[in-house]
Motif scaffolding. Structure first.
Motif, mmCIF file in Angstrom:
data_model
loop_
_atom_site.group_PDB
_atom_site.id
_atom_site.type_symbol
_atom_site.label_atom_id
_atom_site.label_comp_id
_atom_site.label_asym_id
_atom_site.label_seq_id
_atom_site.Cartn_x
_atom_site.Cartn_y
_atom_site.Cartn_z
ATOM 1 N N VAL A 1 0.855 -1.189 0.000
ATOM 2 C CA VAL A 1 0.000 0.000 0.000
ATOM 3 C C VAL A 1 0.890 1.237 0.000
ATOM 4 O O VAL A 1 1.640 1.470 0.951
ATOM 5 N N TYR A 2 0.815 2.013 -1.084
ATOM 6 C CA TYR A 2 1.624 3.225 -1.236
ATOM 7 C C TYR A 2 0.730 4.449 -1.069
ATOM 8 O O TYR A 2 -0.315 4.557 -1.702
ATOM 9 N N LEU A 3 1.151 5.347 -0.194
ATOM 10 C CA LEU A 3 0.355 6.540 0.087
ATOM 11 C C LEU A 3 1.223 7.777 0.056
ATOM 12 O O LEU A 3 2.429 7.716 0.358
ATOM 13 N N ASP A 4 0.605 8.908 -0.277
ATOM 14 C CA ASP A 4 1.251 10.196 -0.116
ATOM 15 C C ASP A 4 1.470 10.402 1.384
ATOM 16 O O ASP A 4 0.508 10.335 2.158
ATOM 17 N N PRO A 5 2.713 10.621 1.829
ATOM 18 C CA PRO A 5 2.967 10.814 3.267
ATOM 19 C C PRO A 5 2.120 11.919 3.885
ATOM 20 O O PRO A 5 1.895 11.938 5.103
ATOM 21 N N GLU A 6 1.594 12.804 3.046
ATOM 22 C CA GLU A 6 0.726 13.886 3.504
ATOM 23 C C GLU A 6 -0.544 13.345 4.177
ATOM 24 O O GLU A 6 -1.239 14.070 4.899
#
Length: 232
Positions: free
Chosen positions: A70-75
């Protein structure tokens, strides 16, 4: 083997191997020996914030189907501040937390890698069934949703999921759409765009939906990572 069984059910003492190493300057996380880069770039860099597997246990034998990243914008962390005092095990049981994660207006990218070969039609029907059941429970399963799901089932119908084949789901930050892609060795990547917002939301919930998600190990991993990020 049919995938209509609960492929997310894990025994309470279940563990799966994960470790990281550096390869050609890019850190790679191994999830059950399947490599996942610790960062990918779509429209911007996204970080690997959770990973796990789908499996079933039959007569005490564990059968693994897929590895998930699962890849997410750290924001995303800025949208989850109200949970900053919660421990990881509390977050893993908190479906409101995962609903907030799903609805946060940040880019999301799921990478699913096949461990056990199956027909694409089996995976398509499993996705359709999970999404349809969620929509029906919320009284949102109408003709438009049915048509969108039929297109996804058709997309996977002709595919064969060889070991190490990859399915990705890209959810942009600002639109309620999804791009699903499939790639297997020796063939060109194929893609489909899903534009029904209700279907898109419930695909996210299938993988990211807290206690209702298909992979408890992925939910636990996300809870651990995000709990650590929230306390920084």
């Amino acid at each position: 083997m049919s995938l209509t069984c609960n492929i997310g059910q894990l025994p309470a003492n279940h563990t799966f191997k994960t470790h990281s190493h550096t390869k050609m300057g890019t850190e790679v996380v191994l999830v059950d020996e399947v490599p996942f880069p610790s960062q990918i770039t779509t429209t911007k860099p996204l970080s690997l914030l959770g990973h796990g597997i789908t499996d079933i246990e039959i007569h005490f034998l564990q059968i693994k189907f897929t590895a998930i990243g699962v890849y997410l914008d750290p924001e995303v962390v800025s949208h989850l501040q109200q949970w900053k005092t919660k421990k990881a095990n509390e977050l893993a049981e908190d479906d409101d937390f995962f609903d907030a994660l799903i609805s946060a207006p940040v880019e999301k990218f799921l990478r699913v890698v096949v461990i056990k070969e199956i027909k694409g039609s089996q995976y398509g029907v499993q996705l359709e069934s999970a999404v349809r059941d969620r929509l029906a429970a919320d009284d949102k399963y109408e003709e438009e949703e049915e048509e969108a799901l039929e297109k996804i089932v058709e997309f996977f119908q002709s595919k064969y999921f060889k070991k190490d084949s990859t399915i990705t789901f890209h959810f942009p930050a600002t639109s309620a759409t999804a791009e699903i892609s499939f790639h297997t060795e020796g063939k060109e990547e194929s893609k489909i765009k899903v534009e029904n917002a209700n279907v898109v939301e419930n695909i996210k919930k299938w993988y990211l939906g807290g206690t209702r998600g298909v992979s408890p190990s992925t939910i636990s991993s996300l809870a651990n990572t995000l709990s650590a990020e929230l306390t920084k």
